[in-house]
Design a protein around this motif. Structure first.
Motif, PDB file in Angstrom:
ATOM      1  N   VAL A  56       1.699  -5.564   3.127  1.00 49.38           N
ATOM      2  CA  VAL A  56       0.242  -5.523   3.269  1.00 49.38           C
ATOM      3  C   VAL A  56      -0.096  -5.121   4.694  1.00 49.38           C
ATOM      4  O   VAL A  56       0.497  -5.617   5.657  1.00 49.38           O
ATOM      5  N   GLN A  57      -1.045  -4.223   4.803  1.00 52.91           N
ATOM      6  CA  GLN A  57      -1.504  -3.726   6.101  1.00 52.91           C
ATOM      7  C   GLN A  57      -2.948  -3.286   5.930  1.00 52.91           C
ATOM      8  O   GLN A  57      -3.508  -3.447   4.849  1.00 52.91           O
ATOM      9  N   CYS A  58      -3.539  -2.730   6.954  1.00 53.42           N
ATOM     10  CA  CYS A  58      -4.874  -2.168   6.808  1.00 53.42           C
ATOM     11  C   CYS A  58      -4.812  -1.142   5.690  1.00 53.42           C
ATOM     12  O   CYS A  58      -3.914  -0.301   5.641  1.00 53.42           O
ATOM     13  N   MET A  59      -5.770  -1.212   4.781  1.00 53.05           N
ATOM     14  CA  MET A  59      -5.791  -0.331   3.620  1.00 53.05           C
ATOM     15  C   MET A  59      -6.555   0.971   3.883  1.00 53.05           C
ATOM     16  O   MET A  59      -6.637   1.815   3.012  1.00 53.05           O
ATOM     17  N   HIS A  60      -7.123   1.125   5.073  1.00 51.30           N
ATOM     18  CA  HIS A  60      -7.879   2.333   5.423  1.00 51.30           C
ATOM     19  C   HIS A  60      -8.868   2.669   4.303  1.00 51.30           C
ATOM     20  O   HIS A  60      -8.858   3.757   3.726  1.00 51.30           O
ATOM     21  N   CYS A  61      -9.707   1.683   4.012  1.00 45.64           N
ATOM     22  CA  CYS A  61     -10.641   1.738   2.893  1.00 45.64           C
ATOM     23  C   CYS A  61     -11.698   2.821   3.057  1.00 45.64           C
ATOM     24  O   CYS A  61     -12.180   3.079   4.166  1.00 45.64           O
ATOM     25  N   ASP A  62     -12.078   3.414   1.932  1.00 45.23           N
ATOM     26  CA  ASP A  62     -13.180   4.373   1.949  1.00 45.23           C
ATOM     27  C   ASP A  62     -14.496   3.667   2.265  1.00 45.23           C
ATOM     28  O   ASP A  62     -15.353   4.209   2.948  1.00 45.23           O
ATOM     29  N   THR A 171     -13.359  -1.562  -2.368  1.00 44.78           N
ATOM     30  CA  THR A 171     -13.344  -1.041  -0.993  1.00 44.78           C
ATOM     31  C   THR A 171     -12.733   0.357  -0.926  1.00 44.78           C
ATOM     32  O   THR A 171     -12.828   1.014   0.100  1.00 44.78           O
ATOM     33  N   GLY A 172     -12.085   0.801  -2.012  1.00 48.02           N
ATOM     34  CA  GLY A 172     -11.476   2.128  -2.030  1.00 48.02           C
ATOM     35  C   GLY A 172     -10.295   2.267  -1.089  1.00 48.02           C
ATOM     36  O   GLY A 172     -10.267   3.178  -0.261  1.00 48.02           O
ATOM     37  N   PRO A 173      -9.285   1.397  -1.204  1.00 48.13           N
ATOM     38  CA  PRO A 173      -8.122   1.483  -0.313  1.00 48.13           C
ATOM     39  C   PRO A 173      -7.390   2.821  -0.452  1.00 48.13           C
ATOM     40  O   PRO A 173      -7.320   3.383  -1.549  1.00 48.13           O
ATOM     41  N   ASN A 174      -6.832   3.287   0.637  1.00 47.49           N
ATOM     42  CA  ASN A 174      -6.033   4.510   0.633  1.00 47.49           C
ATOM     43  C   ASN A 174      -4.540   4.205   0.707  1.00 47.49           C
ATOM     44  O   ASN A 174      -3.741   5.052   1.075  1.00 47.49           O
ATOM     45  N   ILE A 175      -4.181   2.972   0.366  1.00 50.16           N
ATOM     46  CA  ILE A 175      -2.791   2.559   0.219  1.00 50.16           C
ATOM     47  C   ILE A 175      -2.622   2.222  -1.259  1.00 50.16           C
ATOM     48  O   ILE A 175      -3.427   1.467  -1.833  1.00 50.16           O
ATOM     49  N   PHE A 176      -1.598   2.809  -1.886  1.00 49.98           N
ATOM     50  CA  PHE A 176      -1.351   2.622  -3.308  1.00 49.98           C
ATOM     51  C   PHE A 176       0.039   2.025  -3.501  1.00 49.98           C
ATOM     52  O   PHE A 176       0.931   2.238  -2.698  1.00 49.98           O
ATOM     53  N   TYR A 177       0.194   1.288  -4.595  1.00 48.53           N
ATOM     54  CA  TYR A 177       1.447   0.595  -4.882  1.00 48.53           C
ATOM     55  C   TYR A 177       1.977   0.960  -6.256  1.00 48.53           C
ATOM     56  O   TYR A 177       1.221   0.997  -7.235  1.00 48.53           O
ATOM     57  N   VAL A 178       3.276   1.178  -6.321  1.00 47.60           N
ATOM     58  CA  VAL A 178       3.989   1.338  -7.590  1.00 47.60           C
ATOM     59  C   VAL A 178       4.667   0.008  -7.839  1.00 47.60           C
ATOM     60  O   VAL A 178       5.397  -0.483  -6.981  1.00 47.60           O
ATOM     61  N   ARG A 179       4.450  -0.569  -9.012  1.00 45.16           N
ATOM     62  CA  ARG A 179       5.045  -1.881  -9.353  1.00 45.16           C
ATOM     63  C   ARG A 179       6.034  -1.730 -10.486  1.00 45.16           C
ATOM     64  O   ARG A 179       5.881  -1.107 -11.420  1.00 45.16           O
TER      65      ARG A 179
END
Length: 179
Positions: A56-62, A171-179
Motif C-alpha cells: 500500500v502506498q499513495c494511490m495517486h487518485c484521480d 477516489t479513482g486510484p491509479n494503482i491496480f492490483y492483480v489478486r
C-alpha cells in the motif's frame, strides 16, 4: 500526456519488502518512515494457513481527497496523474494525512511536513523506472502509462482483471492490483 500508474501482481508478491526498502533508500527515509508498506493477511486455520501480501502506498487518485482538503494548495495533482506535495507551501496541518483513506501519508515530525510515494517522479523524468519496480525480485510491480492501451500496465489491467484498492471510495486510484 501520459497518465502514470502501477499494476501490482499480488499473485507474484513474496512479501520480501524489497519495494519498501528501495523506496526508503531512494528518498533517504528513516527506518520507521515508510511511504510504501507491506500488509500481511493470514488466511485459513491450522494446519492449512497461508499468507497474502498487499503493498500500500499513495494511490495517486484521480479525485484525491488530500488535494481537496489542503488549505494552501501544497498538495496537487499533475496532468500526468501524479499527486505531489509542494513542501515549501505545506504548513504541517496534517489535513492531508487524515483525509487519505489509504493511510498513505507519513508525517515527519522533525521536518513538520508529510511524506508520501511520489512514484519516483525524479526518476521517471529521466526515463528510469521507480525504485520499487526495479527492486522487486519477483517481478510483481509494473509501471507505465494507463492511458496507452498498448502499454504493459494497460494490458495487465484488462487481461488480468486488475482492480483498484477500495473502489467504493470513488477516489479513482491509479494503482491496480492483480489478486
Amino acid at each position: 500526456m501520459a497518465r502514470y500508474g502501477l499494476v501490482v501482481d499480488l499473485t507474484k508478491c513474496v512479501g520480501c519488502s524489497s519495494c519498501t526498502v528501495a523506496c526508503q533508500a531512494q528518498w533517504e527515509l528513516e527506518p520507521e518512515e515508510r511511504w510504501l508498506r507491506l500488509e500481511i493477511q493470514e488466511e485459513g486455520s491450522y494446519p492449512a494457513v497461508s499468507q497474502r501480501f498487499t503493498t500500500v502506498q499513495c494511490m495517486h487518485c484521480d479525485d484525491a481527497p488530500c488535494v481537496r482538503v489542503c488549505p494552501t494548495g501544497a498538495n496537487y495533482k499533475r496532468k500526468d496523474g501524479l499527486v505531489l506535495i509542494h513542501e515549501s507551501r505545506c504548513i504541517g496541518c496534517k489535513y492531508c494525512v487524515v483525509a487519505c483513506p489509504y493511510q498513505a501519508r507519513v508525517f515527519n515530525e522533525e521536518r513538520g511536513i508529510p511524506g508520501k510515494c511520489r512514484l519516483c517522479d525524479v526518476r521517471i523524468q529521466k526515463g528510469v523506472l521507480p525504485a520499487c519496480v526495479l527492486a522487486c525480485p519477483a517481478g510483481a510491480r509494473y509501471f507505465g502509462d494507463l492511458d496507452d492501451p498498448n502499454s504493459e500496465v494497460s494490458r495487465l489491467v484488462v487481461l488480468k482483471k486488475a482492480k483498484q484498492l477500495r473502489p467504493d471510495l470513488r477516489t479513482g486510484p491509479n494503482i491496480f492490483y492483480v489478486r
